[in-house]
Design a protein around this motif. Sequence first.
Motif, short mmCIF file in Angstrom:
data_model
loop_
_atom_site.label_atom_id
_atom_site.label_comp_id
_atom_site.label_asym_id
_atom_site.label_seq_id
_atom_site.Cartn_x
_atom_site.Cartn_y
_atom_site.Cartn_z
N ALA A 1 0.71 -1.09 -7.48
CA ALA A 1 -0.64 -1.51 -7.10
C ALA A 1 -1.52 -0.30 -6.77
O ALA A 1 -2.71 -0.29 -7.11
CB ALA A 1 -0.58 -2.46 -5.91
N ALA A 2 -0.94 0.70 -6.13
CA ALA A 2 -1.71 1.92 -5.86
C ALA A 2 -2.12 2.56 -7.18
O ALA A 2 -3.27 3.02 -7.32
CB ALA A 2 -0.88 2.89 -5.02
N HIS A 3 -1.22 2.59 -8.13
CA HIS A 3 -1.55 3.15 -9.44
C HIS A 3 -2.57 2.26 -10.17
O HIS A 3 -3.45 2.77 -10.87
CB HIS A 3 -0.30 3.34 -10.29
N ALA A 4 -2.46 0.95 -10.01
CA ALA A 4 -3.43 0.04 -10.62
C ALA A 4 -4.83 0.30 -10.06
O ALA A 4 -5.82 0.25 -10.79
CB ALA A 4 -3.03 -1.42 -10.39
N CYS A 5 -4.89 0.60 -8.77
CA CYS A 5 -6.17 0.95 -8.14
C CYS A 5 -6.75 2.19 -8.80
O CYS A 5 -7.92 2.21 -9.20
CB CYS A 5 -5.97 1.16 -6.64
N THR A 6 -5.93 3.22 -8.94
CA THR A 6 -6.38 4.45 -9.58
C THR A 6 -6.85 4.18 -11.00
O THR A 6 -7.92 4.62 -11.42
CB THR A 6 -5.27 5.51 -9.57
N GLU A 7 -6.05 3.45 -11.75
CA GLU A 7 -6.39 3.16 -13.15
C GLU A 7 -7.71 2.40 -13.25
O GLU A 7 -8.56 2.71 -14.08
CB GLU A 7 -5.26 2.37 -13.81
#
Length: 184
Positions: free
Chosen positions: A103-109
Amino acid sequence: MSIRRPGPARNTDAIARMIRIDHAGEYGAVHIYRGQRAVFGRIPSKTRIARQLAHMEADEQAHLDAFDGYIAERGVRPTLLSPVWRMAGFGLGVATALMGEEAAHACTEAVESVIEGHYGEQVKELEAMGETELAADFARYQEEETAHKNLAVDEGAHDAPGYPLLSALIKAGCRAAIKVTERI
């Protein structure tokens, strides 16, 4: 009533808006990563992602420092919403980190996808104005944001729980923040 014509005053206004928006965006991005690191930095098994986030935060801080310089050099009024973007960014960072690494990576993406396109449009506009040095700076920031997005995808952004909805909400929030910051 006077008619606004294209020219230096119009270009100055457009550049001021770009700088105000991008300054606010970089400010918010720094705080997203700080929020995520506030969660992952406390978990010994999450040192890898915490290091990745620290690196991306450092890039965003370098962009923010550059925009601080543009504000001073060009006499641009920063957004009045900085306290809001600070809290919203940090809160988004904490919330997505609590949801997990994906989810943290999804935020960045999601954020970087919007910003990649946003910088791309600005680069074209700046080049058309003859602002080649500023266009080159913005193109460099765009490349770094794209690298963040690509890393996030490689690290599993699309595997986040509820990814389509999470990504759509974050992208909509970014676009709304850009619109509001244009004037305030």
